[in-house]
Scaffold this active site. Structure first.
Site, PDB file in Angstrom:
ATOM      1  N   GLU A  96     -10.947  88.354  24.825  1.00 44.73           N
ATOM      2  CA  GLU A  96     -11.944  89.164  24.122  1.00 44.73           C
ATOM      3  C   GLU A  96     -12.748  90.012  25.101  1.00 44.73           C
ATOM      4  OE1 GLU A  96     -12.997  86.896  20.080  1.00 44.73           O
ATOM      5  OE2 GLU A  96     -13.843  85.958  21.841  1.00 44.73           O
ATOM      6  N   CYS A 109     -18.431  94.028  28.691  1.00 47.73           N
ATOM      7  CA  CYS A 109     -18.346  92.640  29.148  1.00 47.73           C
ATOM      8  C   CYS A 109     -16.873  92.248  29.094  1.00 47.73           C
ATOM      9  CB  CYS A 109     -19.202  91.793  28.208  1.00 47.73           C
ATOM     10  SG  CYS A 109     -19.158  90.046  28.580  1.00 47.73           S
ATOM     11  N   CYS A 116     -10.939  78.981  30.343  1.00 47.98           N
ATOM     12  CA  CYS A 116     -11.706  78.750  31.575  1.00 47.98           C
ATOM     13  C   CYS A 116     -11.559  77.284  31.946  1.00 47.98           C
ATOM     14  CB  CYS A 116     -13.176  79.094  31.347  1.00 47.98           C
ATOM     15  SG  CYS A 116     -14.214  78.877  32.819  1.00 47.98           S
ATOM     16  N   CYS A 120     -18.070  74.063  30.997  1.00 53.96           N
ATOM     17  CA  CYS A 120     -19.526  73.954  30.829  1.00 53.96           C
ATOM     18  C   CYS A 120     -19.788  73.544  29.375  1.00 53.96           C
ATOM     19  CB  CYS A 120     -20.207  75.291  31.117  1.00 53.96           C
ATOM     20  SG  CYS A 120     -19.921  75.882  32.802  1.00 53.96           S
ATOM     21  N   CYS A 123     -20.641  76.208  26.501  1.00 57.20           N
ATOM     22  CA  CYS A 123     -19.886  77.467  26.424  1.00 57.20           C
ATOM     23  C   CYS A 123     -18.596  77.294  25.609  1.00 57.20           C
ATOM     24  CB  CYS A 123     -19.549  77.941  27.833  1.00 57.20           C
ATOM     25  SG  CYS A 123     -18.567  79.447  27.851  1.00 57.20           S
ATOM     26  N   GLY A 170     -13.742  83.258  31.121  1.00 60.04           N
ATOM     27  CA  GLY A 170     -13.184  82.911  32.428  1.00 60.04           C
ATOM     28  C   GLY A 170     -14.161  82.952  33.576  1.00 60.04           C
ATOM     29  N   GLU A 171     -13.713  82.442  34.711  1.00 68.60           N
ATOM     30  CA  GLU A 171     -14.517  82.388  35.931  1.00 68.60           C
ATOM     31  C   GLU A 171     -13.905  83.364  36.951  1.00 68.60           C
ATOM     32  OE1 GLU A 171     -17.397  81.161  37.249  1.00 68.60           O
ATOM     33  OE2 GLU A 171     -16.637  82.156  39.027  1.00 68.60           O
ATOM     34  N   SER A 202     -20.106  87.583  37.588  1.00 68.39           N
ATOM     35  CA  SER A 202     -20.942  86.441  37.216  1.00 68.39           C
ATOM     36  C   SER A 202     -20.169  85.148  37.482  1.00 68.39           C
ATOM     37  CB  SER A 202     -21.291  86.540  35.727  1.00 68.39           C
ATOM     38  OG  SER A 202     -22.087  85.453  35.336  1.00 68.39           O
ATOM     39  N   SER A 224     -24.774  81.881  37.288  1.00 67.12           N
ATOM     40  CA  SER A 224     -25.171  81.138  36.088  1.00 67.12           C
ATOM     41  C   SER A 224     -25.748  79.812  36.547  1.00 67.12           C
ATOM     42  CB  SER A 224     -23.945  80.923  35.192  1.00 67.12           C
ATOM     43  OG  SER A 224     -23.507  82.156  34.684  1.00 67.12           O
ATOM     44  N   LEU A 225     -27.068  79.741  36.605  1.00 62.59           N
ATOM     45  CA  LEU A 225     -27.732  78.572  37.198  1.00 62.59           C
ATOM     46  C   LEU A 225     -27.996  77.507  36.128  1.00 62.59           C
ATOM     47  CD1 LEU A 225     -28.697  77.913  40.067  1.00 62.59           C
ATOM     48  CD2 LEU A 225     -30.975  78.659  39.370  1.00 62.59           C
ATOM     49  N   HIS A 226     -28.786  77.871  35.141  1.00 64.32           N
ATOM     50  CA  HIS A 226     -28.990  77.078  33.917  1.00 64.32           C
ATOM     51  C   HIS A 226     -29.715  75.747  34.101  1.00 64.32           C
ATOM     52  CE1 HIS A 226     -26.474  80.151  32.436  1.00 64.32           C
ATOM     53  NE2 HIS A 226     -25.313  79.580  32.600  1.00 64.32           N
ATOM     54  N   ASN A 301     -27.219  80.354  22.660  1.00 67.69           N
ATOM     55  CA  ASN A 301     -26.558  80.828  21.444  1.00 67.69           C
ATOM     56  C   ASN A 301     -25.785  79.679  20.825  1.00 67.69           C
ATOM     57  OD1 ASN A 301     -27.186  83.651  21.351  1.00 67.69           O
ATOM     58  ND2 ASN A 301     -25.875  83.918  23.133  1.00 67.69           N
ATOM     59  N   CYS A 346     -23.242  85.854  24.348  1.00 67.82           N
ATOM     60  CA  CYS A 346     -22.858  85.046  25.510  1.00 67.82           C
ATOM     61  C   CYS A 346     -22.388  83.673  25.064  1.00 67.82           C
ATOM     62  CB  CYS A 346     -24.041  84.806  26.429  1.00 67.82           C
ATOM     63  SG  CYS A 346     -24.790  86.278  27.033  1.00 67.82           S
TER      64      CYS A 346
HETATM   65  N1  SAH Z   1     -17.805  81.879  34.390  1.00 70.97           N
HETATM   66  C1  SAH Z   1     -18.746  82.924  34.630  1.00 70.97           C
HETATM   67  C2  SAH Z   1     -18.519  84.099  33.729  1.00 70.97           C
HETATM   68  C3  SAH Z   1     -18.755  83.812  32.250  1.00 70.97           C
HETATM   69  S1  SAH Z   1     -20.274  84.466  31.964  1.00 70.97           S
HETATM   70  C4  SAH Z   1     -20.156  82.398  34.571  1.00 70.97           C
HETATM   71  O1  SAH Z   1     -20.328  81.236  34.195  1.00 70.97           O
HETATM   72  O2  SAH Z   1     -21.102  83.086  34.953  1.00 70.97           O
HETATM   73  C5  SAH Z   1     -20.819  83.917  30.536  1.00 70.97           C
HETATM   74  C6  SAH Z   1     -22.328  83.978  30.524  1.00 70.97           C
HETATM   75  O3  SAH Z   1     -22.728  83.506  29.251  1.00 70.97           O
HETATM   76  C7  SAH Z   1     -22.883  83.025  31.560  1.00 70.97           C
HETATM   77  O4  SAH Z   1     -24.128  83.359  32.074  1.00 70.97           O
HETATM   78  C8  SAH Z   1     -22.910  81.793  30.716  1.00 70.97           C
HETATM   79  O5  SAH Z   1     -23.584  80.802  31.304  1.00 70.97           O
HETATM   80  C9  SAH Z   1     -23.481  82.341  29.428  1.00 70.97           C
HETATM   81  N2  SAH Z   1     -23.286  81.448  28.269  1.00 70.97           N
HETATM   82  C10 SAH Z   1     -22.260  80.615  28.055  1.00 70.97           C
HETATM   83  N3  SAH Z   1     -22.444  79.913  26.919  1.00 70.97           N
HETATM   84  C11 SAH Z   1     -23.611  80.317  26.389  1.00 70.97           C
HETATM   85  C12 SAH Z   1     -24.350  79.976  25.202  1.00 70.97           C
HETATM   86  N4  SAH Z   1     -23.918  79.058  24.323  1.00 70.97           N
HETATM   87  N5  SAH Z   1     -25.530  80.603  24.991  1.00 70.97           N
HETATM   88  C13 SAH Z   1     -25.979  81.533  25.852  1.00 70.97           C
HETATM   89  N6  SAH Z   1     -25.332  81.893  26.980  1.00 70.97           N
HETATM   90  C14 SAH Z   1     -24.159  81.294  27.252  1.00 70.97           C
END
Ligand code: SAH
Length: 359
Positions: A96, A109, A116, A120, A123, A170-171, A202, A224-226, A301, A346
């Protein structure tokens, strides 16, 4: 003409490798520049239309190469103008791509892998599992297709692609062999002429990938720290066990120092009660205090297969978290949700419409 699978897809080549290819054919290197322009500027896939190439070269390319892009399987447009495409690849896999128009910019995007491997927990793509890496042609093919599509409706300023983010499926740092040539094509004046400040890779935190990226190409980086500590990050992102925060932050600092961009973005999904409390914000301030960066706060999300305790943050907690960061001098943006009604936000990309057929 039927070509076998071994024929070369010219979308895989950045300019340097296309020059090498032309030289190997006994052609002048500038033929590569002409080919790049036909393919990426003009969107031409029919070699007969490439009138400034010799008949001999055109014939050779016709017999031995392709310019093959993914197939559009489905297109959806959100109420807010966000577009999402489902593309089918030559082996039947799906990816996508999302276009987000805004008044002064248009962000594409793109995906870098089918599925992937990082899993996580928040995701949707991570929950699908991993099928394979994309090729450079499949990565750049997403840009090629969307440029063509948007230009059909040209004249509207808000429909131009000014930014590309590797934030689809994907990563990207686990697929650098394909991603780096794709970035070279994106910033090449003979192709898409994007500013390197406007192409963002990212990563979920692949430390050796960050180090390699900084050595090979100048591009914007988002991490993507989180989570503000290893305990929470281990729970959200299994990759943290391999590359814990200490290693990740050291690598991020080195990236900032060696990059001409001199800054880095940290993405932080806010999840109700799990990582959105004031103590988490204060820990995050400490973590980010010695690095030139900006923070992007993303309210979680909803997506399929989320653990039931994973809920979006309430507005009060988002504001409080943001205020703590801003008071500490960290440039902080709260990301607006886009394309939620078509599952283009996202973390929602997983080709739901074709369900299990994806593998
Ligand atoms: N693998 C890479 C590229 C994917 S980016 C990475 O992790 O950065 C996807 C972005 O969307 C990242 O910042 C990810 O953390 C964010 N994301 C994934 N799931 C999400 C969700 N349920 N709600 C909001 N953001 C999310």
């Amino acid at each position: 003409m039927i070509k076998d699978h071994s024929s070369i897809n010219l979308l895989n080549f950045d300019r340097v490798s296309l020059r090498d290819y032309c030289i190997a054919l006994g052609e002048k290197p500038f033929r590569a520049d002409q080919l790049m322009k036909w393919i990426h500027h003009e969107g031409v896939t029919d070699f007969d239309q490439m009138t400034n190439l010799s008949k001999h070269l055109r014939q050779y390319l016709k017999e031995n190469t392709t310019i093959e892009v993914p197939q559009v399987a489905r297109e959806q447009i959100s109420k807010d103008g966000t577009h999402k495409w489902l593309f089918e690849l030559s082996d039947g896999a799906f990816i996508e791509t999302v276009f987000i128009p805004e008044p002064h910019r248009g962000t594409l995007c793109i995906s870098s892998q089918v599925g992937c491997p990082l899993a996580c927990v928040f995701c949707a793509t991570g929950q699908m599992g991993f099928k394979r890496n994309l090729t450079t042609a499949e990565i750049i093919g997403q840009l090629w297709l969307v440029v063509r599509h948007l230009s059909e409706d040209s004249g509207r300023h808000d429909r131009k692609i000014t930014n590309v983010v590797f934030m689809g499926m994907g990563e990207p740092l686990l697929n650098l062999d394909a991603v780096i040539p794709a970035i070279r094509i994106m910033v090449d004046d003979f192709a898409y002429s994007l500013s390197k400040y406007r192409v963002t890779v990212s990563t979920a935190g692949i430390v050796p990938g960050i180090d390699r990226l900084s050595q090979e190409i100048d591009v914007a980086l988002a991490i993507s720290l989180h989570a503000p500590n290893n305990e929470i990050r281990d729970r959200l992102m299994p990759i943290n066990k391999k590359y814990p925060l200490e290693a990740l932050m050291t690598s991020a600092k080195n990236y900032v120092q060696s990059s001409r961009l001199k800054t880095i973005s940290f993405e932080y999904i806010l999840i109700h009660n799990i990582n959105d409390q004031p103590q988490h914000a204060r820990q995050l301030v400490k973590l980010l205090s010695h690095i030139r960066c900006k923070a992007n706060l993303i309210p979680l999300n909803p997506c399929a297969h989320l653990p039931p305790e994973f809920l979006p943050p309430i507005q009060e907690n988002i504001d409080r978290f943001r205020d703590i960061l801003i008071k500490a001098g960290i440039v902080t943006i709260t990301r607006r949700r886009r394309g939620e009604d078509i599952a283009a936000a996202c973390g929602q990309l997983r080709s739901i419409e074709i369900g299990e057929k994806i593998f």
